[in-house]
Structures are given as C-alpha cells and as structure tokens.
Design an enzyme around this catalytic site. Structure first.
Site, short mmCIF file in Angstrom:
data_model
loop_
_atom_site.label_atom_id
_atom_site.label_comp_id
_atom_site.label_asym_id
_atom_site.label_seq_id
_atom_site.Cartn_x
_atom_site.Cartn_y
_atom_site.Cartn_z
N ASP A 13 0.81 -1.22 0.00
CA ASP A 13 0.00 0.00 0.00
C ASP A 13 0.85 1.27 0.00
OD1 ASP A 13 -2.22 -1.70 0.13
OD2 ASP A 13 -2.10 -1.76 2.31
N LYS A 16 1.92 2.01 -5.16
CA LYS A 16 2.50 1.44 -6.39
C LYS A 16 1.58 1.68 -7.59
CE LYS A 16 2.51 -2.57 -4.33
NZ LYS A 16 2.18 -2.22 -2.94
N LYS A 18 -0.52 4.13 -8.20
CA LYS A 18 -0.41 5.50 -8.72
C LYS A 18 0.90 5.67 -9.49
CE LYS A 18 0.77 10.12 -7.58
NZ LYS A 18 1.14 11.13 -6.61
N GLY A 40 -4.53 -4.36 -3.68
CA GLY A 40 -5.55 -3.34 -3.84
C GLY A 40 -4.85 -2.04 -4.18
N HIS A 41 -5.09 -1.54 -5.37
CA HIS A 41 -4.45 -0.30 -5.77
C HIS A 41 -5.53 0.74 -6.06
CE1 HIS A 41 -1.01 -2.85 -6.17
NE2 HIS A 41 -1.50 -3.48 -7.21
N THR A 42 -5.46 1.85 -5.37
CA THR A 42 -6.40 2.94 -5.66
C THR A 42 -5.69 3.95 -6.54
OG1 THR A 42 -7.49 2.60 -3.55
CG2 THR A 42 -7.87 4.72 -4.63
N THR A 128 -5.92 -11.93 3.48
CA THR A 128 -7.05 -11.25 2.85
C THR A 128 -8.21 -12.22 2.60
OG1 THR A 128 -6.12 -11.66 0.66
CG2 THR A 128 -5.55 -9.55 1.72
N GLN A 223 1.89 -6.46 -3.45
CA GLN A 223 2.43 -6.57 -2.09
C GLN A 223 3.78 -5.83 -1.99
OE1 GLN A 223 1.21 -9.74 -3.66
NE2 GLN A 223 -0.63 -8.70 -3.03
N THR A 300 -9.76 -5.11 1.70
CA THR A 300 -10.60 -5.63 2.79
C THR A 300 -11.23 -4.53 3.64
OG1 THR A 300 -8.66 -5.77 4.21
CG2 THR A 300 -9.24 -7.76 2.99
N ASP A 332 2.61 14.60 1.67
CA ASP A 332 1.59 15.58 2.07
C ASP A 332 0.88 15.18 3.37
OD1 ASP A 332 0.75 13.52 0.09
OD2 ASP A 332 -1.27 14.23 0.60
P1 GDP Z 1 -0.68 0.22 -3.61
O1 GDP Z 1 -1.31 -1.04 -3.16
O2 GDP Z 1 0.79 0.27 -3.35
O3 GDP Z 1 -0.99 0.57 -5.04
O4 GDP Z 1 -1.30 1.39 -2.71
P2 GDP Z 1 -2.86 1.60 -2.31
O5 GDP Z 1 -3.59 2.08 -3.52
O6 GDP Z 1 -3.38 0.39 -1.63
O7 GDP Z 1 -2.73 2.71 -1.20
C1 GDP Z 1 -2.17 3.95 -1.47
C2 GDP Z 1 -3.24 5.05 -1.26
O8 GDP Z 1 -2.61 6.28 -1.19
C3 GDP Z 1 -4.22 5.15 -2.41
O9 GDP Z 1 -5.47 5.51 -1.87
C4 GDP Z 1 -3.67 6.27 -3.28
O10 GDP Z 1 -4.67 6.98 -3.99
C5 GDP Z 1 -3.05 7.15 -2.24
N1 GDP Z 1 -1.85 7.87 -2.66
C6 GDP Z 1 -0.83 7.47 -3.46
N2 GDP Z 1 0.14 8.39 -3.51
C7 GDP Z 1 -0.26 9.41 -2.70
C8 GDP Z 1 0.34 10.63 -2.28
O11 GDP Z 1 1.46 10.98 -2.66
N3 GDP Z 1 -0.39 11.40 -1.41
C9 GDP Z 1 -1.61 11.04 -0.93
N4 GDP Z 1 -2.25 11.83 -0.09
N5 GDP Z 1 -2.20 9.88 -1.31
C10 GDP Z 1 -1.53 9.07 -2.16
P1 IMO Z 2 -0.88 -4.31 -2.22
O1 IMO Z 2 -0.46 -4.84 -3.56
C1 IMO Z 2 -0.99 -4.81 2.12
C2 IMO Z 2 -1.08 -8.94 3.60
C3 IMO Z 2 -2.33 -9.40 4.31
C4 IMO Z 2 -1.75 -10.42 5.28
C5 IMO Z 2 -0.63 -11.06 4.47
C6 IMO Z 2 -1.00 -12.38 3.84
O2 IMO Z 2 -2.15 -3.55 -2.23
O3 IMO Z 2 0.26 -3.57 -1.58
P2 IMO Z 2 -2.55 -13.04 1.76
O4 IMO Z 2 -4.02 -12.82 1.53
O5 IMO Z 2 -1.66 -12.43 0.73
O6 IMO Z 2 -2.21 -14.48 2.01
O7 IMO Z 2 -2.25 -12.27 3.17
O8 IMO Z 2 -0.29 -10.13 3.46
N1 IMO Z 2 -1.29 -8.39 2.25
C7 IMO Z 2 -1.22 -7.08 1.95
N2 IMO Z 2 -1.03 -6.00 2.74
N3 IMO Z 2 -1.08 -4.65 0.77
C8 IMO Z 2 -1.26 -5.72 -0.03
O9 IMO Z 2 -1.22 -5.63 -1.37
C9 IMO Z 2 -1.36 -7.00 0.54
N4 IMO Z 2 -1.54 -8.26 0.05
C10 IMO Z 2 -1.48 -9.09 1.11
O10 IMO Z 2 -2.97 -8.33 4.97
O11 IMO Z 2 -1.14 -9.75 6.36
MG MG Z 3 -2.78 -1.68 -1.81
#
Ligand code: GDP
Ligand code: IMO
Ligand code: MG
Length: 430
Positions: A13, A16, A18, A40-42, A128, A223, A300, A332
């Site tokens: 999280d 990645k 973005k 999960g990527h937002t 998850t 991950q 989740t 930020d």
């Molecule tokens: P990923 O799994 O690595 O792709 O990350 P996620 O999408 O799960 O979580 C990152 C969150 O931070 C998302 O809601 C993005 O929209 C947000 N995000 C990414 N870069 C930035 C940033 O530089 N600033 C802020 N405020 N939010 C960000």
């Molecule tokens: P992104 O790509 C954060 C964590 C789960 C749990 C462990 C094992 O969005 O960064 P799994 O279902 O993979 O067997 O769970 O890994 N986990 C993540 N935590 N971001 C993720 O993906 C994750 N994918 C799995 O919360 O602790």
């Molecule tokens: Mg994520």
C-alpha cells in the site's frame, strides 16, 4: 530502455498503483508478476477513483498493453467482474493478456484460506481471505490448475481429481466442512473457458520479443518486500515473491534485461494484518496518520496499522531488490506536525543494530531508535519540484535519501496522477 521493475519497499500500500499509472503513457507493457486479488491499488485519474485488485495498473492507459504474468494466481470470477466494472465506466480492457502458465484460484482455495485462519486462532496471519496462500501452496506442491488447463477437459478433470483428494480429507475430517465434488469444480473452470481464451498468450515469448524491438516493459509488483515469502517477516507474509527476483520468475524476463528497479516507499509506514512492526504507533499519533492518510485497505477495508518511517527497512529493501530509485509517496500526509520522527536503527536487547536483524525473535524485540526532523505546516499538494517544497519538507526528503540507500527520484504530494514532485525522469537515462 529495457525492462523496469516497480515494487513496494515496505508492507504494501505504498502507492504502487499510482506510480505505475503515472508512467503508463510512456510504457508499452505493464506486467503484473506476483500475487493476485489480495492486492488493492487505488488510482485517481482526473478526479475519478479506480480500485484495482487483479488487473495491472496499465489497464487505465490506452496506449499500453496490460499483462498478467505466469507468477500471478488468478481468480477468474474476480478477473471478469473487474473487467466488467471497468468496461461499464468506459475503460477499454480489450488489450489485456493473460499468461497460459498462471495458476488459477478455485473456490476451495478461499474456503481453505478462511478455515485455516480460523483454525490458527491467535496465531492467524490476517490474510485477505482470497485463497492466495492455498493456491500458491498447490502450485509448489504440483497439484495446481493453470489457465491452459481449462482448454483441455480431460487434463482439467485429472488435475482437479488430484487436487481435491487430499483437500477433501482435510475439509471433512479436520475442518468439519462438506466435501467438494470434482464435477462442480470442473464445471466452474469450464465456464470460464470461452471468455478467457482470447486473452491467453505465451506472454514470456511476447515480452521477450517486445524487448528485442526496443519496447519498454514495466514489471509491477503486488504486495511488497517485507511481505515476501523469502525475504519478508515470515510467517507474516504473503505466499509469493514481490521482490526483484520474483519479477523475473513471474514474467519470464531474465535478470540481465532489467535495467532499473524502482521501489515505492511511503513517507511513513503502514501494515495490514498480523506480524511485527517496530515503528507502529498505538497512540493518537497513529490514529492521526491513519485519518490523514486515509489508511484503510483497498481490498478488505481493514484499518491499516500506522507508524513512522523506518530507514532500516528502506535500506534492506534497497539491498534485497537492487533499488536504483525510490519513489517517496504521501509526503503531504505529514504536513502540520511540529517534528517528524524517523527510525534510523534498532535497539535489540540493548544492542544497537543498523541492519535488519537476522532472526524473527530479534526482530520482535527491535525497538526503534529515532532522530527528529523539523516539520512544516504549508500545503504542499501543488508542489511539482523540490524547490516548491517548504525547506523543512525538502530537508525531510534529503534526510530519508541519505538514510535509505538509494536516490529519491519522485515524491508524491497527493493521490492524483499529477500530484508528484519530479526530481528526475524515472524513464530517462541515469
Ligand atoms: P498500492 O497497493 O501500493 O498501489 O497502494 P494503495 O492504492 O493500496 O494505497 C495507497 C493510497 O494512497 C491510495 O489511496 C492512493 O490513492 C493514495 N496515494 C498514493 N500516492 C499518494 C500521495 O502521494 N499522497 C496522498 N495523499 N495519497 C496518495
Ligand atoms: P498491495 O499490492 C498490504 C497482507 C495481508 C496479510 C498477508 C497475507 O495492495 O500492496 P494473503 O491474503 O496475501 O495471504 O495475506 O499479506 N497483504 C497485503 N497488505 N497490501 C497488499 O497488497 C497485501 N496483500 C497481502 O494483509 O497480512
Ligand atoms: Mg494496496
């Protein structure tokens, strides 16, 4: 530029999605090489929010070909529902390619994931629940079902029979669940056959040819380093290799074609699920990071555990992955603090350590050693160069760069595609 790897440095999280999306229009292929719909990527494009799980972030860029590599585990029902959801919002998903060698997640993998967690009780991992671990376990045990198997009913049936033999014993005798029939599983897999067929390709061959032609291939990790089954905080990890090596095995691209390794790292740290986390904040500071950073899981919805930046982990990620560039995200979110602590090392049973401890026991005992950077109060969301940042924010970036083992080439200052301070071109010559 040949192949580039983009991966997470911490526990996931980091942003990645973005970062991948921001490079999308200058990249020809975006390949997901590990994990599945546990990710999960937002991604925010022109104010529109997209939540991706299984699909590579490149799906949002019309000029690029998104690829699901052989290292991914695919739940076909999730694949199709994600495609449908994007199509209904006008996103063209027709370019998507899927490796014939990727393994499939069946409903029995999800059942086993959930009952195992329940059975583990206090020792649970906090997965998850998407069946990721059990699907990879079958792959390694050589009883998995691959995408290509759904095109040959005879082979499919044989494989499902083998896969279910032990599982049904386990489900019925240990977990007190009903047995799953071969017919129901075969039927489910066959129902995917027609829809998935046009997407299936020899993606390793295709990517190799693309590289020969001078195309740019971005290998996108799900991950992150600390969740890697070999290099992470085992057993509190996922069941794949998000680290650089996984980019090769999960895509079929050899290491000597990889030219750049970009690690995405948050300006603080978060973690979802169980496991050690030295800089975790269980107080109001942690709650504030969670609120300011909207730290709730994309997959989740779970609240993410939050803590300060951990430079030991960043240095470890730099070493394990051969990081050439960091993308620092969510700077930020730290706005409005008088000072910002940074973990520069650990104290383990009274001894100062600057590297990741060798054993799980030591890591559980690691206490962060903090240094303090000055905070800033100005809104930084419109900054686009380092010079646009308040002095203290710029100094924070430089401090992290000095501590983390690789240069910082971009800094996120907001969720939008363009909300980034560009230090140097991530796709340009070094
Ligand atoms: P990923 O799994 O690595 O792709 O990350 P996620 O999408 O799960 O979580 C990152 C969150 O931070 C998302 O809601 C993005 O929209 C947000 N995000 C990414 N870069 C930035 C940033 O530089 N600033 C802020 N405020 N939010 C960000
Ligand atoms: P992104 O790509 C954060 C964590 C789960 C749990 C462990 C094992 O969005 O960064 P799994 O279902 O993979 O067997 O769970 O890994 N986990 C993540 N935590 N971001 C993720 O993906 C994750 N994918 C799995 O919360 O602790
Ligand atoms: Mg994520």
């Amino acid at each position: 530029m040949p192949a580039i790897v983009l991966l997470g440095a911490q526990w996931g999280d980091e942003g990645k999605g973005k970062a991948t999306d921001a490079m999308g229009s200058r990249v020809d292929y975006v390949v997901k090489y590990n994990g599945g719909n546990n990710a999960g990527h937002t991604i925010v494009v022109d104010g529109e929010k997209y939540a991706l799980h299984l699909l590579p972030a490149g799906i949002l860029t019309p000029s690029c070909t998104p690829v699901i590599g052989n290292g991914v585990v695919i739940d076909p029902s999730v694949l199709f529902s994600e495609i449908d959801a994007l199509q209904s919002r006008g996103v063209d998903t027709s370019r998507l390619l899927v490796s014939a060698d990727a393994h499939l997640i069946a409903s029995y993998h999800q059942v086993i994931d959930k009952v195992t967690e329940r059975f583990l009780g206090k020792m649970r991992l906090g997965t998850t629940g998407r069946g990721i671990g059990p699907a990879y376990a079958d792959k390694i045990s050589r009883v998995g079902v691959r995408v290509q198997d759904v095109f040959d009913e005879k082979i499919l049936r044989q494989k499902v029979e083998v896969a279910l033999e032990v599982k049904n014993n386990l489900l019925v005798k240990v977990y007190n669940r009903r047995a799953i029939t071969v017919d129901e599983v075969v039927e489910e897999f066959l129902s995917y056959c027609d829809r998935i067929r046009p997407m299936v390709a020899d993606t390793g061959l295709l990517l190799s040819r693309a590289l020969d032609e001078g195309r740019t291939v971005l290998l996108e990790g799900g991950q992150a380093t600390m969740l890697d089954v070999d290099h992470g905080t085992y057993p509190f990890v996922t069941s794949s290799n998000p680290t650089t090596g996984g980019a090769c095995t999960g895509s079929g691209i050899p290491p000597n074609r990889i030219d750049r390794v970009i690690a995405v790292v948050k300006a603080y740290t978060t973690r979802v699920g169980e496991g050690p986390f030295p800089t975790e904040l269980l107080d109001a500071d942690g709650d504030r990071l969670r609120a300011d950073g909207a730290e709730f899981g994309t997959t989740t919805g779970r609240p993410r555990r939050c803590g300060w930046y951990d430079a030991v982990i960043a240095r470890y990620a730099a070493r394990i992955n051969g990081v050439t560039d960091f993308v620092l995200t969510k700077l930020d979110v730290l706005t409005g603090r008088e000072r910002v602590p940074v973990c520069v090392g650990y104290e383990v049973d009274g001894i100062r350590q600057d590297e990741m401890p060798m054993t799980q026991t030591e890591f559980h005992h690691a206490r962060p050693v903090y240094e303090f950077c000055d905070g800033w109060s100005e809104d930084i969301s419109s900054a686009r160069t380092l010079g646009d940042l308040p002095k203290a924010a710029e100094q924070y970036v430089h401090a992290l760069e000095d501590l983390s083992g690789a240069r910082i080439s971009a800094v996120g200052v907001g969720p939008g595609r363009d909300a980034t301070v560009v230090v140097r071109d991530l796709l340009g010559g070094s």
